[in-house]
Motif scaffolding. Sequence first.
Motif, PDB file in Angstrom:
ATOM      1  N   HIS A  69       0.302   8.952 -10.077  1.00 31.11           N
ATOM      2  CA  HIS A  69       0.358   8.007  -8.964  1.00 31.11           C
ATOM      3  C   HIS A  69       1.629   7.170  -9.056  1.00 31.11           C
ATOM      4  N   PRO A  70       2.430   7.070  -7.983  1.00 35.41           N
ATOM      5  CA  PRO A  70       3.672   6.278  -8.024  1.00 35.41           C
ATOM      6  C   PRO A  70       3.370   4.782  -8.172  1.00 35.41           C
ATOM      7  N   GLN A  71       4.345   4.083  -8.725  1.00 39.15           N
ATOM      8  CA  GLN A  71       4.248   2.630  -8.815  1.00 39.15           C
ATOM      9  C   GLN A  71       5.634   2.013  -8.713  1.00 39.15           C
TER      10      GLN A  71
ATOM     11  N   PRO B 215       0.797  -1.238   0.000  1.00 33.82           N
ATOM     12  CA  PRO B 215       0.000   0.000   0.000  1.00 33.82           C
ATOM     13  C   PRO B 215       0.824   1.280   0.000  1.00 33.82           C
ATOM     14  N   GLN B 216       2.138   1.182   0.187  1.00 35.90           N
ATOM     15  CA  GLN B 216       2.962   2.389   0.294  1.00 35.90           C
ATOM     16  C   GLN B 216       2.816   3.312  -0.906  1.00 35.90           C
ATOM     17  N   PHE B 217       2.563   2.745  -2.079  1.00 37.97           N
ATOM     18  CA  PHE B 217       2.506   3.578  -3.274  1.00 37.97           C
ATOM     19  C   PHE B 217       1.233   4.427  -3.332  1.00 37.97           C
ATOM     20  N   SER B 218       0.260   4.085  -2.492  1.00 33.27           N
ATOM     21  CA  SER B 218      -0.954   4.887  -2.411  1.00 33.27           C
ATOM     22  C   SER B 218      -0.887   5.913  -1.283  1.00 33.27           C
ATOM     23  N   TRP B 219       0.025   5.715  -0.326  1.00 31.83           N
ATOM     24  CA  TRP B 219       0.064   6.662   0.793  1.00 31.83           C
ATOM     25  C   TRP B 219       1.417   7.362   0.933  1.00 31.83           C
TER      26      TRP B 219
ATOM     27  N   GLY C  26      -1.095  -3.825  -2.153  1.00 35.88           N
ATOM     28  CA  GLY C  26      -1.385  -2.532  -2.737  1.00 35.88           C
ATOM     29  C   GLY C  26      -2.406  -2.664  -3.854  1.00 35.88           C
ATOM     30  N   VAL C  27      -2.370  -1.713  -4.790  1.00 36.06           N
ATOM     31  CA  VAL C  27      -3.384  -1.652  -5.857  1.00 36.06           C
ATOM     32  C   VAL C  27      -2.928  -2.334  -7.138  1.00 36.06           C
TER      33      VAL C  27
END
Length: 346
Positions: free
Chosen positions: A201-203, A189-193, A290-291
Amino acid sequence: MTQTVVITGASAGIGRATARLYAGRGADVVLIARGRAGLEAAAEEVAALGGRPLVQVADVADPEQVDAAATAATELFGPLDVWINCAFSTVFAPFEEITPEEYRRATEVTYLGFVNGTRAALERMLPLDRGTIVQVGSALGERAVPLQSVYCGAKHAVNGFTSSLRTELRHRGSNVHVTIAQLPAVNTPQFSWVSSRLPRHPQPVPPIYQPEVAARGIAHAADHPRRKQYYVGATTLATIWANRMAPALLDRYLARTGFDSQQTDRRPSGEHNLHEPADGVQGTDHGAHGVFDGVSHRWSLEAALARHPAAVASVLAVGVAAAARAGLAGRHATAPRRGPLALVRR
């Protein structure tokens, strides 16, 4: 024998997946993070899977909070067997767009958090002359990428700190071990927060692995700590060796591709956990994934082979022997027959 395992950053992502793995082994699992919602959800999972959880809300950047969590762990569960440093925070942005305060905060969590955790573990392990510390590292600790100077710098520092500590432990003949699990890109989930100033949006840079792959690598490192580090995933090994063999070429390649490859087509959420836990305001449990589930790998052939070197060696030995027999048989089948005179003339 029941293990006592301490995991920092246990409320989500890799730490959460690692807690689940040890719970399945029936371990006593000490869960350390800032976000209570994620920790409570992780504790429920640990209990459901057969482990005993202990929740400790703590900021790893504060050595006193980490030490207090370690004290609570030993008071409830006894001596510590494994301490896993996994917590981190970072900023996705070009270096000049990161403020000094942001840099300090992210470094205190991602580097000094490991130092604080290691110190708390050693204070309890050294008197008993037993225990293992696992640092959760990254391929980016050896090969830096653009837009992640905070994270890459901290992971490089973790490598140097751990190497120095390892030699000190060896000098004193200690049976306390410290090792590093170097990880690939992982769907957490770090890439969403994460704090980000990127337009999109980072990935993680593909290929991406699920956090369970990382958890298995971390547990294997803890089970076999005499090696100084473990590479989880073929991309980790390939990245590190490419950097050692052709760093200048890799610089040019990443300068050309590293910006777009770390961003999706979506807009960033705008939320981040640099100063406060991501689940602190709304009480949201973010879980381990994560997503990027749709494009993430659930297993790694290289990591699986690394966990079973004896089996791999046996298979290779059988293959070599079979090839040798086949080659010998082929030579006998094609060799011209020699008569008695030929043998006499030899």
